[in-house]
Design a protein around this motif. Structure first.
Motif, PDB file in Angstrom:
ATOM      1  N   ASP A 124      -0.394  10.148  -1.575  1.00  0.00           N
ATOM      2  CA  ASP A 124      -0.475  10.534  -0.168  1.00  0.00           C
ATOM      3  C   ASP A 124       0.813  10.073   0.521  1.00  0.00           C
ATOM      4  O   ASP A 124       0.849   9.026   1.173  1.00  0.00           O
ATOM      5  N   PRO A 125       1.890  10.855   0.366  1.00  0.00           N
ATOM      6  CA  PRO A 125       3.194  10.404   0.884  1.00  0.00           C
ATOM      7  C   PRO A 125       3.207  10.218   2.399  1.00  0.00           C
ATOM      8  O   PRO A 125       3.902   9.331   2.913  1.00  0.00           O
ATOM      9  N   GLU A 126       2.417  11.045   3.123  1.00  0.00           N
ATOM     10  CA  GLU A 126       2.413  10.909   4.587  1.00  0.00           C
ATOM     11  C   GLU A 126       1.812   9.563   4.986  1.00  0.00           C
ATOM     12  O   GLU A 126       2.322   8.881   5.878  1.00  0.00           O
ATOM     13  N   ARG A 127       0.734   9.203   4.297  1.00  0.00           N
ATOM     14  CA  ARG A 127       0.102   7.914   4.577  1.00  0.00           C
ATOM     15  C   ARG A 127       1.058   6.765   4.223  1.00  0.00           C
ATOM     16  O   ARG A 127       1.153   5.766   4.952  1.00  0.00           O
ATOM     17  N   ALA A 128       1.787   6.937   3.124  1.00  0.00           N
ATOM     18  CA  ALA A 128       2.745   5.911   2.705  1.00  0.00           C
ATOM     19  C   ALA A 128       3.832   5.734   3.769  1.00  0.00           C
ATOM     20  O   ALA A 128       4.168   4.594   4.158  1.00  0.00           O
ATOM     21  N   LYS A 129       4.322   6.851   4.301  1.00  0.00           N
ATOM     22  CA  LYS A 129       5.393   6.762   5.323  1.00  0.00           C
ATOM     23  C   LYS A 129       4.856   6.140   6.611  1.00  0.00           C
ATOM     24  O   LYS A 129       5.551   5.376   7.278  1.00  0.00           O
ATOM     25  N   LEU A 153       3.022   7.116  -5.227  1.00  0.00           N
ATOM     26  CA  LEU A 153       3.243   7.428  -6.657  1.00  0.00           C
ATOM     27  C   LEU A 153       2.356   8.579  -7.132  1.00  0.00           C
ATOM     28  O   LEU A 153       1.147   8.592  -6.853  1.00  0.00           O
ATOM     29  N   ARG A 154       2.980   9.512  -7.848  1.00  0.00           N
ATOM     30  CA  ARG A 154       2.207  10.597  -8.477  1.00  0.00           C
ATOM     31  C   ARG A 154       1.879  10.150  -9.901  1.00  0.00           C
ATOM     32  O   ARG A 154       2.707  10.268 -10.814  1.00  0.00           O
ATOM     33  N   GLN A 181      10.356   8.215  -7.758  1.00  0.00           N
ATOM     34  CA  GLN A 181       9.290   8.661  -6.855  1.00  0.00           C
ATOM     35  C   GLN A 181       9.326   7.914  -5.520  1.00  0.00           C
ATOM     36  O   GLN A 181       9.088   8.506  -4.471  1.00  0.00           O
ATOM     37  N   LEU A 182       9.638   6.609  -5.573  1.00  0.00           N
ATOM     38  CA  LEU A 182       9.670   5.852  -4.317  1.00  0.00           C
ATOM     39  C   LEU A 182      10.873   6.250  -3.460  1.00  0.00           C
ATOM     40  O   LEU A 182      10.828   6.131  -2.229  1.00  0.00           O
ATOM     41  N   ALA A 183      11.915   6.756  -4.104  1.00  0.00           N
ATOM     42  CA  ALA A 183      13.079   7.238  -3.340  1.00  0.00           C
ATOM     43  C   ALA A 183      12.656   8.373  -2.411  1.00  0.00           C
ATOM     44  O   ALA A 183      13.216   8.539  -1.311  1.00  0.00           O
ATOM     45  N   GLU A 184      11.655   9.129  -2.815  1.00  0.00           N
ATOM     46  CA  GLU A 184      11.199  10.273  -2.010  1.00  0.00           C
ATOM     47  C   GLU A 184      10.556   9.834  -0.697  1.00  0.00           C
ATOM     48  O   GLU A 184      10.519  10.599   0.260  1.00  0.00           O
ATOM     49  N   ILE A 185      10.023   8.616  -0.658  1.00  0.00           N
ATOM     50  CA  ILE A 185       9.427   8.159   0.614  1.00  0.00           C
ATOM     51  C   ILE A 185      10.347   7.146   1.316  1.00  0.00           C
ATOM     52  O   ILE A 185       9.938   6.485   2.267  1.00  0.00           O
ATOM     53  N   GLY A 186      11.558   7.008   0.806  1.00  0.00           N
ATOM     54  CA  GLY A 186      12.538   6.182   1.513  1.00  0.00           C
ATOM     55  C   GLY A 186      12.680   4.754   1.003  1.00  0.00           C
ATOM     56  O   GLY A 186      13.312   3.924   1.656  1.00  0.00           O
ATOM     57  N   ILE A 187      12.097   4.444  -0.139  1.00  0.00           N
ATOM     58  CA  ILE A 187      12.266   3.092  -0.690  1.00  0.00           C
ATOM     59  C   ILE A 187      13.335   3.156  -1.770  1.00  0.00           C
ATOM     60  O   ILE A 187      13.175   3.876  -2.768  1.00  0.00           O
ATOM     61  N   GLN A 205       0.827  -1.210   0.000  1.00  0.00           N
ATOM     62  CA  GLN A 205       0.000   0.000   0.000  1.00  0.00           C
ATOM     63  C   GLN A 205       0.859   1.257   0.000  1.00  0.00           C
ATOM     64  O   GLN A 205       0.523   2.260  -0.647  1.00  0.00           O
ATOM     65  N   ALA A 206       1.972   1.194   0.734  1.00  0.00           N
ATOM     66  CA  ALA A 206       2.868   2.360   0.783  1.00  0.00           C
ATOM     67  C   ALA A 206       3.330   2.727  -0.625  1.00  0.00           C
ATOM     68  O   ALA A 206       3.393   3.910  -0.993  1.00  0.00           O
TER      69      ALA A 206
END
Lengths: 508, 315
Positions: free
Chosen positions: A328-333, A288-289, A368-374, A282-283
């Protein structure tokens, strides 16, 4: 007569010009022949095998299914004029007064022979698995036959509209590999890799086809295909590259027929690593935008895929579910934190460098996933290797591109259920409780209202568990010269199979 | 006699090495032809179906067994049948090889017609504007990739001017006029780079010949300048031109893939690329064997001619 050098030059120039003009004039005179620039020459002409979407285009001009779709996505009779479930496990079909290319009538015996050929172990038929639900074909009379199933199967009529499930004259594959069909045109010339020529079938059950003939040339290179339709060498091309769509739309000599929510790009997951945890899947979906995929990979010709592929307008389409996955990057984190990966994790993404839409999608997913730490490591082999690696379960997740075969909601089953046999196309190594059972219940339910409820539950389970992650729909288009009329497209994700209605195409 | 037999045996061994390398490399490259065949446009074949088709095609047998079978087939001059459409590979090569040879021949003629006279002219006065300009153009022609040249030609002559078709192929027997029309742009695309090579070699070779004594003698005897250039200088300067030109043509036999792709010309290179993409083992092996046999055969022929004309070679 003395022939001076100047005279000779004049003669040669005149001859050259005449030859060129002759070519152009000949083209103009043959205006009623539709010239198609096909993206791929069919790998072979064997019936019932999946020979790709461009092969389907060709076969649709030559053969007919029992049932087809109209432009709204409703099932309509093709070789059959009516059908009904006379008992929960018996479907009865009534054939039209249709004829094959050789003028012989289409009978129930022919239909039965097709089912038997497809069911043979080495048939290589695309619908080999799907048709296993048919236990017996019972002939009532020359024009009536029944399909017997082990229990109620709601998808039977949709199966008759399955791509490549065309009806051929019994035993005709003994004479020529492609058999004898009942479509609007027949193949009169084919040279591998060069071209195919079709002539109208005077026995076509809908009346004389509108074209004097069809000439098919394969243009594997997409730029060459666009150049051919722009230069007037062909009248219609398939698989219009997204990079050329804007120019074609702006060219008054050309027309673009397209569906924005056509085939789709998505991610499948391998549960033998971090993605066993649904929260991490889900994260990814919330990280993803999708608008950037549409604008950069597909040049703005497509649509965001925030839910499962359901044709808009179908009773199985629900607006809230179609827009479930937003950015929703906050939800992903938070989901990553809940799963114990607050500081991120490292995974491998399998895609291919052979097709730009797969490669560019993979690169964008990575950034894009690098932005949330993946941290995503890419594996981009050629397509053959990618299929091989996918089947072997390489990679933590994979970029996929696909369409659906029929509009029935059951068509998503093979894409979203990770408990089915593992292939390069779907998620694997994790299970989702109740999903397979719900799909089975939906397939066995003949009441449409009840089916709608069942598949709504199915979709919610898939979305909550993110068994796949939708990314973007890509526009599916055909470009034609302005003289081409009546290019009906099927809705959304089955737009790739629109050629089943190309018997209506004409050239002014 | 022993020397001739040795050369023939060497050629056969070379061909065997090529066959073995090709066979092993294509079989050990990842990618399963059956999975590919049954996975068109998003299809996910049932593993049981994949296994059945693999067995049907004999691909489940040990690689060594398949290799020995292939050698046996080749010894009988049988190139096998395509895994994809079951068509005989030799028949398909027989259709495509002449198309590629025709393309190369047309390009060769155009490049000789451009390269030779301009090379001679440039050598006559190497410091002239023509010579310097031609050297610049030749450098550019050689450095621009063929697909760029091809695409530019399509944009200009097909899309903007509408003089020529953008690409495609019509057999000569069906429409000779259209066939020749479709040949112009792909042949010209290859010829642009090739004529630059011919020009440069002709020019430099002529520059080496022109200062020599026999040229001076011919001029002193009063032989007309044109005759000196063509009969005396060019004839003596042609050997390196022919050697380099022949090597370039040989390379084109399997190297016209980009031109064939841009212009949709169904030749041998396109067949090889499609074969590799589909992992169609018999097609890949068949095409490479034919190309290699062509090269090796030509080399053998040249060696034999050398051997016959100059006995020292045989020692």
């Amino acid at each position: 007569m003395h022939l001076s050098r100047r005279h000779l030059l004049k003669l040669v120039t005149a001859a050259g010009a005449a030859s060129m003009l002759g070519g152009r004039l000949a083209t103009a005179q043959a205006a009623q022949v539709l010239r198609i620039g096909l993206s791929t020459y069919p790998p072979h002409f064997r019936p019932w095998a999946n020979i790709g979407w461009s092969g389907h285009l060709l076969f649709s001009l030559v053969n007919r299914n029992l049932i087809n779709y109209d432009e709204q996505g409703n099932l309509v009779g093709e070789l059959v004029e009516s059908w009904a479930a006379v008992e929960p496990d018996v479907w009865e079909f009534r054939l039209r007064d249709a004829k094959f290319h050789d003028g012989t009538p289409v009978t129930s015996e022919d239909v039965k022979w097709n089912f038997e050929e497809i069911a043979k172990e080495n048939s290589g038929a695309y619908m080999y698995d799907a048709l296993k639900v048919i236990k017996e074909v019972e002939i009532v009379d020359d024009k009536t036959f029944r399909l017997l199933t082990a229990g109620p199967v709601a998808t039977v009529p949709a199966l008759m509209a399955y791509p490549f499930f065309t009806i051929l004259k019994a035993e005709s594959t003994d004479v020529e590999p492609q058999g004898i069909g009942a479509g609007p045109y027949k193949i009169v010339y084919a040279e591998k890799g060069v071209g195919i020529e079709l002539e109208p079938n005077e026995h076509y059950f809908k009346g004389q086809p509108p074209l004097a003939g069809i000439s098919v040339t394969a243009y594997a290179d997409e730029s060459g295909r666009v150049a051919a339709v722009t230069a007037g060498d062909v009248d219609l091309i398939d698989y219009v590259p997204w990079s050329a769509m804007e120019a074609i739309e702006g060219n008054p000599a050309l027309k673009l027929f397209k569906k924005d929510a056509g085939p789709f790009m998505y991610l499948s997951f391998n549960g033998n690593g971090p993605f066993k945890d649904p929260r991490l899947r889900q994260a990814v979906a919330f990280g993803l935008r999708r608008d950037e995929f549409v604008s950069s990979v597909f040049f703005g010709f497509g649509a965001e895929m925030r839910g499962l592929p359901r044709a808009a307008g179908s009773p199985f389409y629900h607006e809230d579910q179609a827009n479930f996955w937003g950015y929703d990057p906050e939800r992903a984190k938070q989901l990553m934190k809940d799963a114990g990966y607050e500081n991120g994790f490292e995974v491998t993404l399998l895609a291919t460098s052979q097709y730009s839409m797969h490669r560019d999608t993979a690169v964008l997913v990575q950034s894009q996933l690098a932005e949330i730490g993946i941290k995503v490591n890419l594996q981009l082999p050629d397509w053959a290797t990618r299929i091989n690696m996918g089947n072997a379960g390489v990679g933590d997740f994979a970029v996929q591109g696909n369409a659906i075969d029929v509009i029935d909601p059951d068509a998503t089953h093979s894409i979203v259920d990770p408990s089915l046999s593992p292939t390069y196309l779907r998620s694997r190594n994790f299970e989702v409780e109740g999903l397979s059972e719900l799909y089975a219940a939906g397939k066995a339910e003949l009441d449409e209202a009840k089916r709608v409820e069942i598949y709504k539950q199915v979709d919610q389970i898939v979305l909550d568990n993110t068994t796949i992650c939708g990314i973007a729909y890509r526009a599916q288009g055909y470009a034609t010269s302005a003289a081409v009329k009546n290019v009906p497209l099927l809705p959304d994700q089955i737009a790739v199979y629109s050629a089943t209605n190309f018997d209506q195409i004409s050239v002014e | 006699m022993g020397w001739f037999i040795r050369r023939i045996v060497q050629s056969v061994i070379m061909l065997w090495i090529v066959v073995s390398l090709v066979f092993l490399s294509i079989h050990f490259v990842p990618g399963d032809p059956v999975e590919l065949l049954l996975s068109q446009d998003g299809a996910a074949p049932d593993p049981a179906m994949v296994a059945m088709v693999r067995e049907q095609l004999g691909l489940n047998r040990p690689v060594l067994e398949q290799y020995l079978d292939k050698l046996g087939e080749l010894a009988r001059f049988d190139l096998g049948t395509s895994i994809v459409d079951f068509s005989p590979v030799a028949t398909e090569i027989g259709k495509r090889l002449p198309r590629t040879l025709e393309l190369i021949a047309a390009a060769a003629i155009i490049s000789l017609l451009i390269g030779l006279p301009s090379g001679v002219l440039a050598a006559r006065n190497p410091k002239s504007m023509f010579s310097r300009g031609a050297m610049f153009v030749a450098g550019a022609a050689q450095s621009i990739p063929v697909f760029v040249v091809g695409t530019l030609l399509v944009i200009v002559f097909a899309q903007l001017l509408g003089w020529l078709p953008a690409g495609g192929f019509v057999p000569f027997s069906r429409d000779p006029g259209k066939h020749m029309l479709l040949l112009i742009m792909p042949a010209a695309t290859i010829a642009i780079g090739l004529s630059a090579v011919v020009f440069r070699i002709t020019r430099s070779s002529m520059l080496e010949v022109l200062p020599q004594d026999f040229i001076r003698t011919a001029r002193a005897k009063g032989v007309p300048a044109r005759r000196v250039m063509i009969r005396h200088a060019l004839r003596n300067a042609l050997m390196p031109v022919i050697t380099v030109f022949a090597l370039q043509l040989g390379g084109l036999l399997a190297g016209t893939v980009l031109v064939e792709t841009v212009f949709n010309w169904p030749g041998l290179s396109g067949m090889l690329v499609a074969g590799v993409n589909a992992r169609d083992y018999p097609v890949v092996t068949g095409v490479i064997v034919v190309v290699a046999a062509f090269y090796i055969g030509l080399n053998l022929l040249v060696d034999i001619i050398y051997g016959l004309t100059d006995p020292r070679v045989r020692k």
